[in-house]
Design an enzyme around this catalytic site. Structure first.
Site, PDB file in Angstrom:
ATOM      1  N   ASN A  11       0.867  -1.181   0.000  1.00  0.00           N
ATOM      2  CA  ASN A  11       0.000   0.000   0.000  1.00  0.00           C
ATOM      3  C   ASN A  11       0.904   1.232   0.000  1.00  0.00           C
ATOM      4  OD1 ASN A  11      -1.783   2.051   0.473  1.00  0.00           O
ATOM      5  ND2 ASN A  11      -2.445   1.331   2.504  1.00  0.00           N
ATOM      6  N   TRP A  12       0.971   1.879  -1.153  1.00  0.00           N
ATOM      7  CA  TRP A  12       1.908   3.008  -1.286  1.00  0.00           C
ATOM      8  C   TRP A  12       1.368   4.299  -0.671  1.00  0.00           C
ATOM      9  CZ3 TRP A  12       3.680   2.330  -7.139  1.00  0.00           C
ATOM     10  CH2 TRP A  12       4.352   1.101  -7.251  1.00  0.00           C
ATOM     11  N   LYS A  13       0.108   4.260  -0.237  1.00  0.00           N
ATOM     12  CA  LYS A  13      -0.530   5.427   0.395  1.00  0.00           C
ATOM     13  C   LYS A  13      -0.330   6.678  -0.469  1.00  0.00           C
ATOM     14  CE  LYS A  13      -0.200   3.124   4.812  1.00  0.00           C
ATOM     15  NZ  LYS A  13      -0.027   3.158   6.262  1.00  0.00           N
ATOM     16  N   HIS A  97      -9.542   1.162   5.139  1.00  0.00           N
ATOM     17  CA  HIS A  97      -8.249   1.305   5.810  1.00  0.00           C
ATOM     18  C   HIS A  97      -8.430   2.206   7.034  1.00  0.00           C
ATOM     19  CE1 HIS A  97      -4.106   2.362   6.637  1.00  0.00           C
ATOM     20  NE2 HIS A  97      -3.760   1.294   5.933  1.00  0.00           N
ATOM     21  N   GLU A  99      -6.749   4.497   8.190  1.00  0.00           N
ATOM     22  CA  GLU A  99      -6.510   5.926   7.944  1.00  0.00           C
ATOM     23  C   GLU A  99      -7.756   6.589   7.360  1.00  0.00           C
ATOM     24  OE1 GLU A  99      -2.902   5.329   5.729  1.00  0.00           O
ATOM     25  OE2 GLU A  99      -1.898   4.753   7.588  1.00  0.00           O
ATOM     26  N   GLU A 169      -5.276  -4.913  10.609  1.00  0.00           N
ATOM     27  CA  GLU A 169      -4.220  -3.917  10.803  1.00  0.00           C
ATOM     28  C   GLU A 169      -4.477  -3.182  12.114  1.00  0.00           C
ATOM     29  OE1 GLU A 169      -2.254  -2.696   6.846  1.00  0.00           O
ATOM     30  OE2 GLU A 169      -4.024  -1.453   7.093  1.00  0.00           O
ATOM     31  N   GLY A 175       2.709   2.226  10.853  1.00  0.00           N
ATOM     32  CA  GLY A 175       3.661   3.322  10.708  1.00  0.00           C
ATOM     33  C   GLY A 175       4.371   3.692  11.998  1.00  0.00           C
ATOM     34  N   SER A 215       3.629  -2.189  10.354  1.00  0.00           N
ATOM     35  CA  SER A 215       5.078  -2.269  10.540  1.00  0.00           C
ATOM     36  C   SER A 215       5.665  -3.630  10.158  1.00  0.00           C
ATOM     37  CB  SER A 215       5.451  -1.901  11.978  1.00  0.00           C
ATOM     38  OG  SER A 215       5.056  -0.570  12.273  1.00  0.00           O
ATOM     39  N   GLY A 236       2.939  -1.192   4.321  1.00  0.00           N
ATOM     40  CA  GLY A 236       2.978   0.242   4.026  1.00  0.00           C
ATOM     41  C   GLY A 236       4.405   0.680   3.742  1.00  0.00           C
ATOM     42  N   GLY A 237       5.053   1.266   4.739  1.00  0.00           N
ATOM     43  CA  GLY A 237       6.388   1.848   4.596  1.00  0.00           C
ATOM     44  C   GLY A 237       7.395   0.970   3.858  1.00  0.00           C
TER      45      GLY A 237
HETATM   46  P1  13P Z   1       3.147   0.328   7.707  1.00  0.00           P
HETATM   47  O1  13P Z   1       3.668  -0.951   7.114  1.00  0.00           O
HETATM   48  O2  13P Z   1       3.869   1.537   7.247  1.00  0.00           O
HETATM   49  O3  13P Z   1       3.018   0.231   9.207  1.00  0.00           O
HETATM   50  O4  13P Z   1       1.648   0.517   7.142  1.00  0.00           O
HETATM   51  C1  13P Z   1       0.753  -0.537   7.227  1.00  0.00           C
HETATM   52  C2  13P Z   1      -0.466  -0.198   6.470  1.00  0.00           C
HETATM   53  O5  13P Z   1      -1.229   0.675   6.841  1.00  0.00           O
HETATM   54  C3  13P Z   1      -0.705  -0.898   5.209  1.00  0.00           C
HETATM   55  O6  13P Z   1      -1.985  -0.654   4.723  1.00  0.00           O
END
Ligand code: 13P
Length: 260
Positions: A11-13, A97, A99, A169, A175, A215, A236-237
């Protein structure tokens, strides 16, 4: 195409310009040729979807969007619908998600509507659920994920559920560098599978793919995926660099082979 574990989605956000997205997708596609055992999915921002699609099109790598609107079309300035995602080459779409729930007021009812919209257009939902730090502290984790599942999946028949991916999640792990321990994650994953069993029966629940996200890094991927009910990751990251993302895929394949 049939989904299969291990399933690893990046997920590149709100990252990646089009040139950056093309470079990253090209590197992932190249590495994926040697990793046919895994299902690899990339979720770029809307702006890069069509360009990334051109790169993944001839490969086994699949494309996902990060959100959609619950209506198919209309006067909804700034929104993107399931038919438009399908048209851009998306096989999957991330829905609910944390977020979006936290910062954009997304509710279980809204998630439910988006799931139906995606399914109607043949885009497979990756449905995210997970508790906040406060909810975990209050001992409400299982109740929260059950409520999110129930609300999100309300009225969704077995045939709609079968292709779907669920992603657990925990909000406190996203993050933050604070990954859930394999045991913590497994406890919730087992609970989710139980809920799914009650809803859709043994077989479909057993074959459901339940991802962990929060993470995930190359260093913790193996231990997490070694757990019985963890079938893959939503990253994510660590998905923003080909090297770490691919290393996670490799670890996932290794762990999956060992536990099979
Ligand atoms: P991180 O891997 O950066 O913690 O993000 C997880 C995430 O929200 C994937 O959708």
């Amino acid at each position: 195409m049939a989904k299969k574990p291990p399933f690893v989605a990046g997920n590149w956000k709100m990252h990646m310009t089009i040139p950056e997205a093309k470079d990253l997708a090209t590197a992932v596609v190249r590495a994926s040729m040697e990793l046919p055992e895994a299902e690899i999915v990339l979720a770029p921002p809307f702006t890069a979807l069509s360009e990334v699609f051109k790169i993944v099109e001839e490969s086994a790598v699949q494309l996902a969007a990060q959100n959609l609107h619950g209506e198919d079309r209309g006067a909804f300035t700034g929104e993107v619908s399931a038919p438009l995602l399908k048209d851009a080459g998306c096989q999957y779409v991330i829905i609910g998600h944390s977020e979006r729930r936290q910062f954009f007021g997304e509710t279980d009812a809204g998630v439910n509507k988006k799931i139906s919209a995606a399914l109607k257009s043949g885009v497979i939902p990756i449905v995210c659920i997970g508790e906040t730090p406060a909810e975990r502290e209050r001992g409400e984790t299982m109740a929260v994920v059950s409520r999110q599942l129930e609300g999100g999946l309300e009225g969704i028949a077995l045939e709609g559920f079968e292709p779907m991916i669920i992603a657990y999640e925990p909000v406190w792990a996203i993050g933050t560098g604070k990954t859930a321990s394999p045991a913590q994650a497994e406890e919730v994953h087992a609970h989710i599978r139980q809920d799914l069993t009650r809803r859709y029966g043994n077989g479909p629940a057993e074959y459901a793919i339940i991802l962990y996200g929060g993470s995930v890094k190359p260093a913790n991927a193996f231990a997490l995926l070694s757990e019985k009910n963890i079938d893959g990751f939503l990253v994510g990251g660590a998905s923003l660099e080909a090297e770490s993302f691919i290393e996670i895929v490799r670890e996932a394949i290794k762990a999956y082979k060992e536990k099979k």
